[in-house]
Design a protein around this motif. Sequence first.
Motif, PDB file in Angstrom:
ATOM      1  N   LEU A 363     -15.370  -4.595   3.882  1.00  0.00           N
ATOM      2  CA  LEU A 363     -14.576  -3.603   4.613  1.00  0.00           C
ATOM      3  C   LEU A 363     -13.661  -2.752   3.732  1.00  0.00           C
ATOM      4  N   HIS A 364     -13.602  -3.025   2.419  1.00  0.00           N
ATOM      5  CA  HIS A 364     -12.565  -2.385   1.603  1.00  0.00           C
ATOM      6  C   HIS A 364     -12.650  -0.855   1.599  1.00  0.00           C
ATOM      7  N   ASP A 365     -13.854  -0.295   1.734  1.00  0.00           N
ATOM      8  CA  ASP A 365     -14.001   1.169   1.695  1.00  0.00           C
ATOM      9  C   ASP A 365     -14.184   1.792   3.079  1.00  0.00           C
ATOM     10  N   MET A 366     -13.684   1.129   4.118  1.00  0.00           N
ATOM     11  CA  MET A 366     -13.769   1.694   5.477  1.00  0.00           C
ATOM     12  C   MET A 366     -13.286   3.135   5.540  1.00  0.00           C
ATOM     13  N   GLY A 367     -12.173   3.414   4.829  1.00  0.00           N
ATOM     14  CA  GLY A 367     -11.591   4.765   4.860  1.00  0.00           C
ATOM     15  C   GLY A 367     -12.542   5.820   4.328  1.00  0.00           C
ATOM     16  N   GLY A 409      -8.168   3.642   5.718  1.00  0.00           N
ATOM     17  CA  GLY A 409      -8.943   2.474   6.145  1.00  0.00           C
ATOM     18  C   GLY A 409      -8.058   1.396   6.731  1.00  0.00           C
ATOM     19  N   ALA A 410      -6.891   1.169   6.101  1.00  0.00           N
ATOM     20  CA  ALA A 410      -5.956   0.138   6.588  1.00  0.00           C
ATOM     21  C   ALA A 410      -5.385   0.527   7.954  1.00  0.00           C
ATOM     22  N   ARG A 427      -5.928  -2.053   2.230  1.00  0.00           N
ATOM     23  CA  ARG A 427      -4.810  -1.184   1.804  1.00  0.00           C
ATOM     24  C   ARG A 427      -4.554  -1.257   0.293  1.00  0.00           C
ATOM     25  N   TYR A 428      -4.667  -2.447  -0.280  1.00  0.00           N
ATOM     26  CA  TYR A 428      -4.242  -2.630  -1.676  1.00  0.00           C
ATOM     27  C   TYR A 428      -5.398  -2.798  -2.665  1.00  0.00           C
ATOM     28  N   ALA A 434       0.895  -4.185  -5.865  1.00  0.00           N
ATOM     29  CA  ALA A 434       1.810  -3.886  -4.753  1.00  0.00           C
ATOM     30  C   ALA A 434       1.608  -4.822  -3.558  1.00  0.00           C
ATOM     31  N   ALA A 435       0.589  -5.677  -3.611  1.00  0.00           N
ATOM     32  CA  ALA A 435       0.271  -6.554  -2.470  1.00  0.00           C
ATOM     33  C   ALA A 435       1.310  -7.675  -2.335  1.00  0.00           C
TER      34      ALA A 435
END
Length: 498
Positions: A363-367, A409-410, A427-428, A434-435
Amino acid sequence: MAAAQELVVDESKIKKAVQSGIPLTITTYTLPHEIEMYIEQVLEVFLKNVGQEKLKDYIVYCVQELAVNAKKANTKRVYFMERGLDLGNPDDYKTGMANFKEDTLNNIAHYLQMQKEKGLYIKLILQIKKNIIHIEVRNNVAVTKTELIRIHDKLARSRQYNNLEDALSQVLDDTEGAGLGLVILVLMLKKIGLDEDCFDILATEKETVARIIIPLDQTRVENLSILASTIVENVNSLPQFPENILLVQKLINDPKSEMTDIARQISMDPALTADLLKIVNSAQYMLAKKVDSISEAVKMVGIRGIKNLLYSYGTQKVLGDDTAEKKSLWEHSYRTAFYAFNLVKNFRKDNNLLDDVYVGGILHDMGKIVFSNVHPDLLEKIKQFCVEKNLPASTFEDLAAGMNHAEIGALIAEKWNFPENLVAAIRYHHDPTAAPAEIKDLVDTVYLANMFCEYEKGNVYFDQFEPSVLENFHITSKKQIDSLLERFSTGFKKESSH
């Protein structure tokens, strides 16, 4: 970027790095003139792509000043080493510095060659993170306590001056030739409206890091934020999660539900049952025998595993894979998921993390996938919004090409009520430092798996990996990454051929 070998500015690679939030790096051991010219050209293209062309002359001066200072620091190390002097010893320091400048200037080629042989580098890193430009100049020698005090003293004094005239009227400590340059650098940053928090020099055990942070042009940030918010507000024009998956998720989230209830609900949908059984029987789960029923699959994979499968399965059903572009994005996502899963298997041995990183990788590249022509009506709305608000076409192009894709995406994942850890993985995944600490392992794994994919395609180099993530996985060399990738890539090809 292979600066030293080619010295050809690859504008498309710089643009991709800006849009994807991937760091650009230039590493040199001797900082010859041609590398300084190359750095200037890269900075010009980089700043143009973030809408900050007007800063070029100021930033080029600052970066070159910091790079020269890093080179001097490396020269000092080999000079002291050759003379058997200890930089940390005050008496040795005084002895060494008495003739340092004259000796090194008279025989600079010798000392630069020594630096190269010892592997002492000067590294420039450029990156966009959360609408802020991060510029770092690193050199791999630890600054001594005495040197750090001297540097911060110079910085403190530099910040008191309002112009060069004020600075020149003061007595400057020029023992090492860096005093005036640092003053001019601070004045340059003041002139472009940056406060003292935007520049600092830090020390780690292995490196000295000079860092400049520059917020993107406020208008540009506002435009990007307005568009991102508009996309999320209009995300209702995307189909909602399929009803059958929502019903299963509701059962999973109900503490009174039994595994048999969940299995029965899944079994009521033949297509969902077939797809989940196919995934459960894939190499990801490495089950001892083939599973033929959903009730057995739920027992073998567990509630958490099934829940995560539903998020990735449902997202793909919503966003589709009916074009070459979307297929390519999903293929990258599944490869990232496979690599993430194998990283945990090799380095963590945590079953819960195994499930989470796999779905986080998918799902990391949903955006990005939202922008892959899945929903022309949504894209048309956004284009129309740009026209109505008189926003530059480049703002939409930046978003469509991937800028802010992690945040978009987030936000969509939040709107679809995904759990916090999956939202964070999305998001991260380009900004693991930054997580939040409690999900560091999850985010680090998804980040590293994604970088493995980019590295494999030749889009990034070893020195562009985030050092703290490599440290978390005890990876210390390019050779280790090459070895892991060879195994992971072979495994992925094998699984994909089933």
